[in-house]
Design an enzyme around this catalytic site. Structure first.
Site, PDB file in Angstrom:
ATOM      1  N   ARG A 283      21.601  -4.541 -26.576  1.00  0.00           N
ATOM      2  CA  ARG A 283      21.381  -5.941 -26.235  1.00  0.00           C
ATOM      3  C   ARG A 283      22.717  -6.656 -26.152  1.00  0.00           C
ATOM      4  NH1 ARG A 283      17.469 -10.292 -29.261  1.00  0.00           N
ATOM      5  NH2 ARG A 283      17.885 -12.007 -27.836  1.00  0.00           N
TER       6      ARG A 283
ATOM      7  N   ARG B 233      14.383  -8.085 -23.350  1.00  0.00           N
ATOM      8  CA  ARG B 233      15.459  -7.551 -24.201  1.00  0.00           C
ATOM      9  C   ARG B 233      15.114  -6.147 -24.672  1.00  0.00           C
ATOM     10  NH1 ARG B 233      14.245 -11.724 -27.974  1.00  0.00           N
ATOM     11  NH2 ARG B 233      14.534 -13.073 -26.199  1.00  0.00           N
TER      12      ARG B 233
ATOM     13  N   ASP C  83      14.833  -6.851 -30.288  1.00  0.00           N
ATOM     14  CA  ASP C  83      14.927  -8.150 -30.958  1.00  0.00           C
ATOM     15  C   ASP C  83      14.584  -7.908 -32.417  1.00  0.00           C
ATOM     16  OD1 ASP C  83      15.275 -10.908 -31.167  1.00  0.00           O
ATOM     17  OD2 ASP C  83      13.176 -11.345 -30.698  1.00  0.00           O
TER      18      ASP C  83
ATOM     19  N   ASP D 225      14.151  -9.921 -35.902  1.00  0.00           N
ATOM     20  CA  ASP D 225      14.040 -11.256 -36.492  1.00  0.00           C
ATOM     21  C   ASP D 225      13.748 -11.173 -37.984  1.00  0.00           C
ATOM     22  OD1 ASP D 225      14.421 -12.590 -34.091  1.00  0.00           O
ATOM     23  OD2 ASP D 225      12.284 -12.703 -33.638  1.00  0.00           O
TER      24      ASP D 225
HETATM   25  N1  A4P Z   1      18.062 -17.292 -35.678  1.00  0.00           N
HETATM   26  C1  A4P Z   1      17.642 -18.338 -36.410  1.00  0.00           C
HETATM   27  N2  A4P Z   1      16.753 -17.941 -37.310  1.00  0.00           N
HETATM   28  C2  A4P Z   1      16.583 -16.603 -37.159  1.00  0.00           C
HETATM   29  C3  A4P Z   1      15.792 -15.626 -37.836  1.00  0.00           C
HETATM   30  N3  A4P Z   1      14.966 -15.967 -38.854  1.00  0.00           N
HETATM   31  N4  A4P Z   1      15.882 -14.326 -37.439  1.00  0.00           N
HETATM   32  C4  A4P Z   1      19.054 -17.430 -34.614  1.00  0.00           C
HETATM   33  C5  A4P Z   1      16.709 -13.968 -36.410  1.00  0.00           C
HETATM   34  N5  A4P Z   1      17.506 -14.868 -35.724  1.00  0.00           N
HETATM   35  C6  A4P Z   1      17.435 -16.162 -36.112  1.00  0.00           C
HETATM   36  O1  A4P Z   1      17.958 -15.470 -31.350  1.00  0.00           O
HETATM   37  C7  A4P Z   1      18.707 -16.652 -31.133  1.00  0.00           C
HETATM   38  C8  A4P Z   1      19.380 -17.056 -32.422  1.00  0.00           C
HETATM   39  O2  A4P Z   1      18.383 -17.394 -33.367  1.00  0.00           O
HETATM   40  C9  A4P Z   1      20.189 -15.974 -33.107  1.00  0.00           C
HETATM   41  O3  A4P Z   1      21.501 -15.884 -32.647  1.00  0.00           O
HETATM   42  C10 A4P Z   1      20.135 -16.363 -34.578  1.00  0.00           C
HETATM   43  O4  A4P Z   1      21.367 -16.986 -34.977  1.00  0.00           O
HETATM   44  P1  A4P Z   1      18.045 -14.312 -30.325  1.00  0.00           P
HETATM   45  O5  A4P Z   1      17.298 -13.160 -30.889  1.00  0.00           O
HETATM   46  O6  A4P Z   1      19.456 -14.080 -29.951  1.00  0.00           O
HETATM   47  O7  A4P Z   1      17.326 -14.942 -29.036  1.00  0.00           O
HETATM   48  P2  A4P Z   1      15.794 -15.060 -28.733  1.00  0.00           P
HETATM   49  O8  A4P Z   1      15.064 -14.010 -29.488  1.00  0.00           O
HETATM   50  O9  A4P Z   1      15.573 -15.124 -27.260  1.00  0.00           O
HETATM   51  O10 A4P Z   1      15.463 -16.468 -29.292  1.00  0.00           O
HETATM   52  P3  A4P Z   1      14.441 -16.784 -30.384  1.00  0.00           P
HETATM   53  O11 A4P Z   1      14.311 -18.253 -30.374  1.00  0.00           O
HETATM   54  O12 A4P Z   1      14.765 -16.094 -31.674  1.00  0.00           O
HETATM   55  O13 A4P Z   1      13.135 -16.134 -29.767  1.00  0.00           O
HETATM   56  P4  A4P Z   1      12.047 -15.415 -30.565  1.00  0.00           P
HETATM   57  O14 A4P Z   1      11.285 -16.440 -31.316  1.00  0.00           O
HETATM   58  O15 A4P Z   1      12.583 -14.248 -31.278  1.00  0.00           O
HETATM   59  O16 A4P Z   1      11.143 -14.938 -29.354  1.00  0.00           O
HETATM   60  N6  A4P Z   1       6.576 -11.957 -26.683  1.00  0.00           N
HETATM   61  C11 A4P Z   1       6.062 -10.839 -27.215  1.00  0.00           C
HETATM   62  N7  A4P Z   1       4.856 -10.399 -26.859  1.00  0.00           N
HETATM   63  N8  A4P Z   1       6.785 -10.122 -28.137  1.00  0.00           N
HETATM   64  C12 A4P Z   1       8.039 -10.515 -28.553  1.00  0.00           C
HETATM   65  O17 A4P Z   1       8.649  -9.825 -29.398  1.00  0.00           O
HETATM   66  N9  A4P Z   1       9.811 -12.201 -28.386  1.00  0.00           N
HETATM   67  C13 A4P Z   1      10.289 -13.349 -27.913  1.00  0.00           C
HETATM   68  C14 A4P Z   1      11.536 -13.906 -28.489  1.00  0.00           C
HETATM   69  C15 A4P Z   1       9.560 -14.104 -26.869  1.00  0.00           C
HETATM   70  N10 A4P Z   1       8.298 -13.552 -26.509  1.00  0.00           N
HETATM   71  C16 A4P Z   1       7.818 -12.415 -27.055  1.00  0.00           C
HETATM   72  C17 A4P Z   1       8.592 -11.712 -28.015  1.00  0.00           C
HETATM   73 MG    MG Z   2      15.058 -13.298 -31.863  1.00  0.00          MG
END
Ligand code: A4P
Ligand code: MG
Length: 204
Positions: A108, A118, A121, A123
């Site tokens: 990534r 991606r 991911d 989290d």
């Molecule tokens: N960050 C803040 N809090 C956390 C945490 N608890 N764990 C910051 C991990 N990271 C955290 O995340 C962006 C920034 O969030 C990180 O640099 C960290 O400092 P990222 O992983 O780089 O970007 P992202 O994942 O696109 O953003 P975000 O807002 O974390 O998205 P999500 O909520 O992780 O959603 N649909 C399905 N079916 N399955 C999935 O897994 N994942 C997403 C991503 C969208 N839709 C999906 C799925």
């Molecule tokens: Mg994330």
């Protein structure tokens, strides 16, 4: 029996400490991590992440494997998702840095579309009952309570676990969200396999 002085750590303790990333011997948090992938060999990426995680955390339990409809940005491939529970002495910001490095190692690159496709991911969903509100880290994960692709596998491992801010259990949160778009494609133990035998929908 000889008593050891405070601060005099044995070689065995030191090895355990290094292995599980304990910055403070004897102190470890229980952390739930969400794993997702929808680019490349999704199954291999998740397996590699779980394998590498064990350099700095003790892997305690891994959920079944799910194939899920994309949320947030709908025009992208289906995801594979799972949740695991680890025990680690890493402080939460250090754990986040480790996870970000691991995401890089698995292919990534920063700058991708938010909620977009991606290869991996990772989290931090929950870290004991701690609340972290820092610019780069929010725990519990801010979108945990809205997402069936997180709550379904999480409820497999910890249905009675309480959300430290919402005052509801994971089972109650899942009941509000429903299970739509989340399909179980492999039972527990999928991470230990090598091929994709018996995993419907995974890469040929
Ligand atoms: N960050 C803040 N809090 C956390 C945490 N608890 N764990 C910051 C991990 N990271 C955290 O995340 C962006 C920034 O969030 C990180 O640099 C960290 O400092 P990222 O992983 O780089 O970007 P992202 O994942 O696109 O953003 P975000 O807002 O974390 O998205 P999500 O909520 O992780 O959603 N649909 C399905 N079916 N399955 C999935 O897994 N994942 C997403 C991503 C969208 N839709 C999906 C799925
Ligand atoms: Mg994330």
């Amino acid at each position: 029996m000889r008593s050891r002085q405070k601060g005099n750590t044995s070689a065995q303790e030191l090895m355990t400490t290094r292995r599980y990333g304990e910055e403070m011997p004897g102190f470890a948090a229980t952390v739930y991590l969400g794993l997702g992938a929808n680019v490349g060999d999704r199954l291999a990426n998740l397996r590699l992440a779980l394998q590498r995680l064990q350099t700095l955390a003790r892997l305690e339990e891994v959920s079944s494997l799910y194939e899920t409809q994309p949320q947030g940005v709908s025009d992208q491939p289906l995801f594979l998702n799972a949740v695991c529970r680890v025990s680690t002495g890493l402080e939460s910001q250090a754990l986040l840095r480790f996870l970000k490095n691991l995401e890089w190692e698995i292919g990534r690159r920063p700058g991708g579309q938010r909620w977009g496709p991606r290869p991996i991911d990772l989290d931090i969903l929950l870290c004991d009952d701690r609340v972290v509100d820092a610019p780069e880290l929010t725990v519990p994960h801010p979108r945990l309570a809205e997402r069936a692709f997180v709550l379904v596998p999480l409820c497999e491992l910890a249905p009675e676990l309480g959300h430290p801010l919402l005052g509801k259990t994971m089972k109650e949160l899942l009941a509000s969200v429903g299970k739509k778009g989340v399909k179980r494609i492999a039972p527990r133990g999928w991470e230990k396999g090598e091929g994709n035998e018996g995993i419907a929908g995974a890469e040929a």
